[in-house]
Enzyme design. Structure first.
Site, PDB file in Angstrom:
ATOM      1  N   ARG A  63       0.824  -1.214   0.000  1.00 26.82           N
ATOM      2  CA  ARG A  63       0.000   0.000   0.000  1.00 26.82           C
ATOM      3  C   ARG A  63       0.859   1.266   0.000  1.00 26.82           C
ATOM      4  NH1 ARG A  63      -3.141   2.586   4.419  1.00 26.82           N
ATOM      5  NH2 ARG A  63      -5.028   3.520   3.533  1.00 26.82           N
ATOM      6  N   HIS A  67       0.258   4.395  -2.516  1.00 26.60           N
ATOM      7  CA  HIS A  67      -0.016   5.750  -2.043  1.00 26.60           C
ATOM      8  C   HIS A  67       1.108   6.709  -2.414  1.00 26.60           C
ATOM      9  CE1 HIS A  67      -3.487   5.265   1.037  1.00 26.60           C
ATOM     10  NE2 HIS A  67      -3.591   4.375   0.070  1.00 26.60           N
ATOM     11  N   VAL A  71       0.600  10.270  -5.548  1.00 23.31           N
ATOM     12  CA  VAL A  71       0.812  11.666  -5.141  1.00 23.31           C
ATOM     13  C   VAL A  71       2.133  12.140  -5.746  1.00 23.31           C
ATOM     14  CG1 VAL A  71       1.044  13.280  -3.216  1.00 23.31           C
ATOM     15  CG2 VAL A  71      -0.433  11.261  -2.981  1.00 23.31           C
ATOM     16  N   ASN A  95      -3.823   8.575   4.745  1.00 24.72           N
ATOM     17  CA  ASN A  95      -2.679   7.960   5.415  1.00 24.72           C
ATOM     18  C   ASN A  95      -2.739   8.018   6.932  1.00 24.72           C
ATOM     19  OD1 ASN A  95      -1.377   7.415   2.914  1.00 24.72           O
ATOM     20  ND2 ASN A  95      -0.587   9.509   2.844  1.00 24.72           N
ATOM     21  N   PRO A 166      -7.920   7.247  -3.955  1.00 32.34           N
ATOM     22  CA  PRO A 166      -9.345   6.898  -3.835  1.00 32.34           C
ATOM     23  C   PRO A 166      -9.752   6.613  -2.395  1.00 32.34           C
ATOM     24  CG  PRO A 166      -8.326   5.712  -5.653  1.00 32.34           C
ATOM     25  CD  PRO A 166      -7.211   6.363  -4.902  1.00 32.34           C
ATOM     26  N   HIS A 196      -6.396  -5.955  -2.729  1.00 32.79           N
ATOM     27  CA  HIS A 196      -7.194  -6.051  -1.510  1.00 32.79           C
ATOM     28  C   HIS A 196      -7.506  -7.498  -1.145  1.00 32.79           C
ATOM     29  CE1 HIS A 196      -8.811  -1.636  -1.434  1.00 32.79           C
ATOM     30  NE2 HIS A 196      -7.508  -1.726  -1.275  1.00 32.79           N
TER      31      HIS A 196
END
Length: 323
Positions: A63, A67, A71, A95, A166, A196
């Site tokens: 993850r 993430h 960004v 986060n 998201p 997931h």
């Protein structure tokens, strides 16, 4: 006035310049073969130890890569702590109280610096760690493209924007829009959400889904209400597996939970809710090879999002702060 310089001389001078710029922007799977030959076993050893200690850590490390790339591109900006000149992305809503594994990345960076100091970026470490986490938990392995540099700053505002990473309650249209903004397709969206199949969700992120949504199996909703009280603030950090059937194994059972309307997150169930992604979910639920193939292609593609290369960025000595 027309130039008297022969065309081939102009091309001889200009082409190397453009080719240099082009090659600087490319990532290479064999980049560290000579400069850091012990890189891969060094990283894998630390990841294996961390996952053996806590199986959930594999999902957390994967993850972090996701993430990071969403960004400002794959530049390890999400590893930076607060500084006098910027606020860390760690405090952004996607986060805060959620992103984890930073200490494991610290351990990896320390181990890598011992075998090849100043050579490997934190952004590349995140990409390799994501691959190793998936493989250790039974998923595929792939050749990681390398050569990213680390950013000197974080972008809290962008990390906190609703259309960047998201949200757990995102609609299908919001998911599609977010991925398209990053150059990723509908297929990439569904394949990458297959990650997931490992990991857990916090009660605060699935409370609304299990109490208010209609696109959820009623018995599944009731079975999770015991671990997530209806009143906000009570049990916010209680956890539920994203894939209750095999939460620590990287496989395609996540998609089977969607077919049964047993996704713990609203955004996950949106992938199978009468929309444009239903067919892909059915394919991945019945064809694990298709899922693995598409996931591998999509995560490699995600790792190509706006990397800093060449003279851009730096190779941080400590992943938490710029040099």
């Amino acid at each position: 006035m027309a130039s008297s310089t022969p065309l081939f001389l102009i091309l001889f001078v200009i082409l190397p310049i453009f080719m240099g710029r082009f090659s600087n922007a490319q990532l290479d799977t064999s980049l560290y073969a000579k400069s850091c030959p012990q890189l891969f076993p060094t990283i894998r050893g630390v990841v294996q130890t961390a996952i053996k200690k806590e199986a959930r850590m594999g999902a957390s490390l994967l993850r972090l890569h996701f993430h990071d790339c969403f960004v400002n591109g794959c530049d390890a900006s999400n590893l930076l702590d607060d500084s006098p000149s910027f606020k860390s992305e760690k405090a952004a809503t996607p986060n805060r109280n959620s992103a984890r594994g930073f200490e494991v990345i610290d351990q990896i960076k320390s181990a890598v610096e011992k075998v090849c100091p100043g050579v490997v970026s934190c952004a590349d470490i995140l990409a390799i760690t994501a691959r190793d986490s998936v493989a250790i938990l039974g998923g595929p392995a792939w050749d990681v493209k390398l050569g990213r540099k680390d950013s000197l700053t974080a972008n809290f505002a962008l990390a906190n924007a609703t259309n960047t990473i998201p949200a757990a309650n995102a609609s299908l249209s919001a998911l599609l829009s977010s991925f398209q903004n990053h150059g990723l397709s509908t297929r990439d969206l569904v394949a990458l959400y297959g990650a997931h199949t490992i990991g857990v969700a916090r009660c605060t992120n699935f409370r609304q889904h299990i109490y208010q949504d209609k696109n959820i199996d009623p018995s599944f909703a009731r079975s999770n209400q015991g671990r997530c009280p209806k009143n906000n603030g009570n049990g916010d950090n209680n956890l539920a597996p994203l894939d209750a059937q095999s939460p620590t194994k990287f496989d395609n059972t996540y998609f089977k939970t969607l077919l049964n309307k047993q996704a713990i997150l609203h955004s996950d169930q949106e992938l199978y809710n009468g929309g444009s992604t239903d067919a892909l979910v059915r394919t991945y639920a019945t064809n694990p090879h298709a899922f693995i193939s598409d996931f591998t292609a999509s995560i490699i593609k995600m790792g190509d999002i706006k990397p800093l290369t060449g003279s851009q960025g730096q190779i941080r000595k400590n992943c938490r702060r710029a040099n």
